[in-house]
Design a protein around this motif. Structure first.
Motif, PDB file in Angstrom:
ATOM      1  N   SER A 176       0.686  -2.382 -18.448  1.00 57.95           N
ATOM      2  CA  SER A 176      -0.209  -2.355 -19.606  1.00 57.95           C
ATOM      3  C   SER A 176      -1.585  -1.766 -19.345  1.00 57.95           C
ATOM      4  N   SER A 177      -2.007  -1.711 -18.104  1.00 54.18           N
ATOM      5  CA  SER A 177      -3.385  -1.296 -17.828  1.00 54.18           C
ATOM      6  C   SER A 177      -3.496   0.216 -17.653  1.00 54.18           C
ATOM      7  N   SER A 178      -4.611   0.757 -18.078  1.00 47.06           N
ATOM      8  CA  SER A 178      -4.923   2.169 -17.838  1.00 47.06           C
ATOM      9  C   SER A 178      -6.061   2.320 -16.846  1.00 47.06           C
ATOM     10  N   ASN A 179      -6.527   1.205 -16.300  1.00 52.41           N
ATOM     11  CA  ASN A 179      -7.687   1.235 -15.400  1.00 52.41           C
ATOM     12  C   ASN A 179      -7.235   1.438 -13.962  1.00 52.41           C
ATOM     13  N   ALA A 180      -7.635   2.539 -13.374  1.00 57.65           N
ATOM     14  CA  ALA A 180      -7.175   2.890 -12.027  1.00 57.65           C
ATOM     15  C   ALA A 180      -7.605   1.862 -10.991  1.00 57.65           C
ATOM     16  N   TYR A 181      -8.801   1.311 -11.134  1.00 58.92           N
ATOM     17  CA  TYR A 181      -9.280   0.320 -10.174  1.00 58.92           C
ATOM     18  C   TYR A 181      -8.480  -0.979 -10.284  1.00 58.92           C
ATOM     19  N   GLU A 182      -8.141  -1.369 -11.502  1.00 63.58           N
ATOM     20  CA  GLU A 182      -7.352  -2.579 -11.698  1.00 63.58           C
ATOM     21  C   GLU A 182      -5.949  -2.409 -11.118  1.00 63.58           C
ATOM     22  N   LEU A 183      -5.342  -1.259 -11.369  1.00 67.58           N
ATOM     23  CA  LEU A 183      -3.998  -0.994 -10.852  1.00 67.58           C
ATOM     24  C   LEU A 183      -3.973  -1.015  -9.331  1.00 67.58           C
ATOM     25  N   ARG A 184      -4.929  -0.325  -8.720  1.00 70.18           N
ATOM     26  CA  ARG A 184      -4.965  -0.268  -7.253  1.00 70.18           C
ATOM     27  C   ARG A 184      -5.194  -1.641  -6.648  1.00 70.18           C
ATOM     28  N   GLU A 185      -6.118  -2.404  -7.205  1.00 69.93           N
ATOM     29  CA  GLU A 185      -6.413  -3.729  -6.663  1.00 69.93           C
ATOM     30  C   GLU A 185      -5.228  -4.674  -6.827  1.00 69.93           C
ATOM     31  N   ALA A 186      -4.538  -4.601  -7.970  1.00 69.10           N
ATOM     32  CA  ALA A 186      -3.386  -5.483  -8.186  1.00 69.10           C
ATOM     33  C   ALA A 186      -2.307  -5.243  -7.137  1.00 69.10           C
ATOM     34  N   LEU A 187      -2.034  -3.982  -6.853  1.00 72.66           N
ATOM     35  CA  LEU A 187      -0.985  -3.673  -5.872  1.00 72.66           C
ATOM     36  C   LEU A 187      -1.433  -3.962  -4.449  1.00 72.66           C
ATOM     37  N   ASN A 188      -2.693  -3.722  -4.145  1.00 71.84           N
ATOM     38  CA  ASN A 188      -3.191  -4.083  -2.819  1.00 71.84           C
ATOM     39  C   ASN A 188      -3.180  -5.602  -2.627  1.00 71.84           C
ATOM     40  N   PHE A 189      -3.466  -6.329  -3.695  1.00 70.05           N
ATOM     41  CA  PHE A 189      -3.393  -7.791  -3.639  1.00 70.05           C
ATOM     42  C   PHE A 189      -1.960  -8.224  -3.346  1.00 70.05           C
ATOM     43  N   ALA A 190      -1.005  -7.626  -4.056  1.00 69.21           N
ATOM     44  CA  ALA A 190       0.399  -7.966  -3.842  1.00 69.21           C
ATOM     45  C   ALA A 190       0.832  -7.665  -2.409  1.00 69.21           C
ATOM     46  N   ALA A 191       0.344  -6.548  -1.874  1.00 70.15           N
ATOM     47  CA  ALA A 191       0.686  -6.182  -0.497  1.00 70.15           C
ATOM     48  C   ALA A 191       0.104  -7.173   0.499  1.00 70.15           C
ATOM     49  N   ALA A 192      -1.165  -7.526   0.299  1.00 70.58           N
ATOM     50  CA  ALA A 192      -1.841  -8.416   1.242  1.00 70.58           C
ATOM     51  C   ALA A 192      -1.274  -9.831   1.210  1.00 70.58           C
ATOM     52  N   ARG A 193      -0.821 -10.269   0.029  1.00 65.53           N
ATOM     53  CA  ARG A 193      -0.316 -11.646  -0.111  1.00 65.53           C
ATOM     54  C   ARG A 193       1.199 -11.740   0.016  1.00 65.53           C
ATOM     55  N   GLY A 194       1.861 -10.615   0.189  1.00 60.36           N
ATOM     56  CA  GLY A 194       3.312 -10.631   0.325  1.00 60.36           C
ATOM     57  C   GLY A 194       4.029 -11.077  -0.934  1.00 60.36           C
ATOM     58  N   LEU A 195       3.522 -10.696  -2.100  1.00 57.67           N
ATOM     59  CA  LEU A 195       4.150 -11.121  -3.348  1.00 57.67           C
ATOM     60  C   LEU A 195       5.502 -10.432  -3.537  1.00 57.67           C
ATOM     61  N   PRO A 196       6.476 -11.149  -4.066  1.00 57.01           N
ATOM     62  CA  PRO A 196       7.834 -10.598  -4.226  1.00 57.01           C
ATOM     63  C   PRO A 196       7.976  -9.797  -5.521  1.00 57.01           C
ATOM     64  N   ILE A 197       7.432  -8.609  -5.558  1.00 57.36           N
ATOM     65  CA  ILE A 197       7.494  -7.841  -6.803  1.00 57.36           C
ATOM     66  C   ILE A 197       8.380  -6.599  -6.711  1.00 57.36           C
ATOM     67  N   LEU A 198       8.790  -6.200  -5.514  1.00 53.77           N
ATOM     68  CA  LEU A 198       9.672  -5.038  -5.410  1.00 53.77           C
ATOM     69  C   LEU A 198      11.085  -5.396  -5.854  1.00 53.77           C
ATOM     70  N   PRO A 199      11.720  -4.528  -6.636  1.00 50.93           N
ATOM     71  CA  PRO A 199      13.120  -4.769  -6.997  1.00 50.93           C
ATOM     72  C   PRO A 199      13.987  -4.860  -5.742  1.00 50.93           C
ATOM     73  N   GLN A 200      15.058  -5.628  -5.828  1.00 52.69           N
ATOM     74  CA  GLN A 200      15.906  -5.868  -4.661  1.00 52.69           C
ATOM     75  C   GLN A 200      16.461  -4.570  -4.076  1.00 52.69           C
ATOM     76  N   ASN A 201      16.719  -3.582  -4.939  1.00 50.49           N
ATOM     77  CA  ASN A 201      17.314  -2.335  -4.437  1.00 50.49           C
ATOM     78  C   ASN A 201      16.334  -1.501  -3.625  1.00 50.49           C
ATOM     79  N   LEU A 202      15.042  -1.863  -3.629  1.00 51.37           N
ATOM     80  CA  LEU A 202      14.057  -1.116  -2.855  1.00 51.37           C
ATOM     81  C   LEU A 202      13.716  -1.811  -1.536  1.00 51.37           C
ATOM     82  N   HIS A 203      14.326  -2.927  -1.262  1.00 51.06           N
ATOM     83  CA  HIS A 203      14.040  -3.645  -0.029  1.00 51.06           C
ATOM     84  C   HIS A 203      14.729  -2.968   1.167  1.00 51.06           C
ATOM     85  N   ALA A 204      14.091  -3.037   2.307  1.00 45.10           N
ATOM     86  CA  ALA A 204      14.698  -2.570   3.568  1.00 45.10           C
ATOM     87  C   ALA A 204      14.506  -3.683   4.588  1.00 45.10           C
ATOM     88  N   GLN A 205      15.468  -4.555   4.672  1.00 46.43           N
ATOM     89  CA  GLN A 205      15.289  -5.781   5.444  1.00 46.43           C
ATOM     90  C   GLN A 205      15.077  -5.531   6.937  1.00 46.43           C
TER      91      GLN A 205
END
Length: 222
Positions: free
Chosen positions: A115-144
């Motif tokens: 929903s967001s068009s704000n580049a800073y919001e998008l980048r921070e949300a994904l960096n947050f997910a990366a840093a916290r290990g949030l489970p947001i990647l679809p299962q087919n994109l996992h490489a165990q």
């Protein structure tokens, strides 16, 4: 995005930023920190020849720029950062994670992507997910087999989403100057996505690109 990236010099960009700060535009603080980071890059002796265009571009663009000390009456760097979109996003996601858990925080990241068009919001949300290990990647994109796969993919996705939303990651952009100085990818004809592709695992880059395509496909600004 603010029209900062169209400015011919850092002084012109700062004038735009200061005007937007006066109007109460939160992303002006994010733009200010980006500008300050770019102009903090210094020429150094015996720099590799392939970096010359980037260092020369920074020196010309930032000539006369005095840093952020005169903005907001000399507020500290951290105080200014706290007023921006990225900091607000981090606070909101941290609250969701703390109060409702990883799945709720993951859902909020996905909502931002859709929903967001704000580049800073998008980048921070994904960096947050990366840093916290949030489970947001679809299962087919996992490489165990690679324990860092999810984090690497989300960090790449953060940059790709920022570039898509901002439109300021092309050849000779400030993003490419940063890639040249930080990663040594200094071809002035490349944009940041191309540079990231060169320094990343092909599997991880493809996964990041696929994830961004899927997650942002419903974005209301596209």
């Amino acid at each position: 995005m603010l029209r900062v990236h169209n400015a011919a010099t850092a002084i012109d960009a700062l004038a735009v930023i200061e005007r937007e700060i006066a109007y109460g535009t939160p992303e002006a603080y994010d733009a200010l920190l980006e500008l300050d980071g770019l102009c903090a890059i210094e020429m150094f002796p015996n720099s590799p020849s392939e970096m010359e265009w980037a260092l020369s571009q920074v020196a010309t663009y930032c000539s006369g720029y005095r840093g952020i000390d005169r903005v907001n009456g000399g507020a500290e760097h951290q105080e200014l950062a706290a007023l921006g979109v990225a900091a607000r996003t981090e606070r909101e996601l941290s609250q969701a994670l703390r109060q409702h858990g990883a799945m709720a925080a993951s859902d909020e990241v996905l909502r931002i992507l859709a929903s967001s068009s704000n580049a800073y919001e998008l980048r921070e949300a994904l960096n947050f997910a990366a840093a916290r290990g949030l489970p947001i990647l679809p299962q087919n994109l996992h490489a165990q087999s690679n324990p860092n796969f999810n984090k690497n993919v989300l960090q790449l996705a953060a940059s790709l989403a920022y570039c898509r939303a901002s439109g300021v990651c092309g050849p000779r952009s400030s993003s490419m100057v940063g890639a040249c100085i930080s990663f040594g990818v200094c071809d002035p004809h490349l944009g940041l996505p191309d540079a990231l592709r060169m320094i990343s695992s092909p599997i991880e880059f493809a996964a990041a690109q696929s994830f961004v395509d899927q997650a942002m496909s419903r974005a209301n600004w596209r």
